[in-house]
Scaffold this active site. Sequence first.
Site, PDB file in Angstrom:
ATOM      1  N   LYS A 115       7.979 -11.232  -3.489  1.00 36.83           N
ATOM      2  CA  LYS A 115       7.388 -11.384  -2.355  1.00 36.83           C
ATOM      3  C   LYS A 115       7.357 -13.010  -2.149  1.00 36.83           C
ATOM      4  CE  LYS A 115       4.202  -7.550  -1.361  1.00 36.83           C
ATOM      5  NZ  LYS A 115       3.110  -7.152  -1.032  1.00 36.83           N
ATOM      6  N   LYS A 207      14.856   1.974  -0.678  1.00 38.65           N
ATOM      7  CA  LYS A 207      13.556   2.705  -0.265  1.00 38.65           C
ATOM      8  C   LYS A 207      13.349   2.689   1.168  1.00 38.65           C
ATOM      9  CE  LYS A 207       9.374   2.303  -1.863  1.00 38.65           C
ATOM     10  NZ  LYS A 207       8.127   2.058  -2.557  1.00 38.65           N
ATOM     11  N   LYS A 210       8.621  -0.282   5.476  1.00 38.96           N
ATOM     12  CA  LYS A 210       8.152  -0.849   6.602  1.00 38.96           C
ATOM     13  C   LYS A 210       8.619  -2.423   7.036  1.00 38.96           C
ATOM     14  CE  LYS A 210       3.581  -1.736   4.149  1.00 38.96           C
ATOM     15  NZ  LYS A 210       2.409  -1.072   3.999  1.00 38.96           N
TER      16      LYS A 210
END
Length: 346
Positions: A115, A207, A210
């Site tokens: 991240k 995957k 969002k």
Amino acid sequence: MTKFPERVFSGMQPTDTLHLGNYLGAMVNWIAMQETHECVYCVVDLHAITVFQDPDQLANNIREVTAAYLACGLDPKRSIIFNQSQVHEHAELAWVFNCVARMGWLNRMTQFKEKAGKDRENASTGLFVYPNLMAADILVYKGTHVPVGEDQKQHLELSRDIAQKFNNDFAASIAAHGHGDQFFPLPEPMITGPATRVMSLRDGTKKMSKSDASEMSRIALTDDSDQIAQKIRKAKTDPEPLPSETKGLEGRPEAENLVGIFAALGGTTPDAVLKDHGGAQFSAFKPALAELAVARLSPIAAEMRRLLAEPGHVDAVLADGAERARAIAAPIMRDVKDVVGLLRAG
Ligand code: TRP
């Protein structure tokens, strides 16, 4: 060894509209656990702000995720449903855990590295200590079972390490002040199985997420019937017909994904789906999948729309949940202060 009563805790971040991957990968399990356990389901808004959130959007997303919880079948009478920031004990225990966890432990967290990316110096300090807050979320209820996806496994292990170190560091005080021989349980991850891993509709090796730039890669729980059907019609596939056994799905990630989604939505197995549809072309399979998806998902979207049209109801659910959550968390936090010596009872 102290035997802790079983209690389930889990949470989702209110950062975006929930999608089919959240539903089949997590929510379906959460709903089922209500039958057997006391469950605490949290909208983890404090986790969301570890990266900047537009305030108006955050406020909306908290309501929207709560509406999704309810529309999917979480029952606010049986389970405790609330947003994290309303129960200040989460943040309070997280501070204590900031002082228990070690830099070295957090430095190993792969999700932080992903991240934060290349610009680590510019990541918020909250993002770095995020796993400590996650440990606090669970342990402020002495949670014992945590349904999470594979990606959260490392964070759960860290929660166990924190619980263990707290129990060890304060062992003498825990015993001397009558808190048993172990203060915190070591929470167990309940990793949701590979059958429910939903992949992107545009790339069967990634995957469903969002954060994917393409809306076409995921089915949002708010999508209407036309959008659902269109996304399935346009989903990436290969030119071969479906095999009649799961072995034939090897090396065909997109086919495997669509068969897996069909099975999960239909409450059956990929083998059973292939028994019915083996030999079919995607031009025949996709409409069947679309029909099933619409049948399962459009009532959820409709219920979300209904709930969001009366935000007062959603807010009342959150307020009631926060009160019940606090009733559990406050005495545990008081005991933590007693154990650490911050505020001695008596
Ligand atoms: N970190 C989790 C995620 O991003 C969300 C989360 C926060 C959570 N606290 C938790 C999950 C406690 C389980 C238990 O998916």
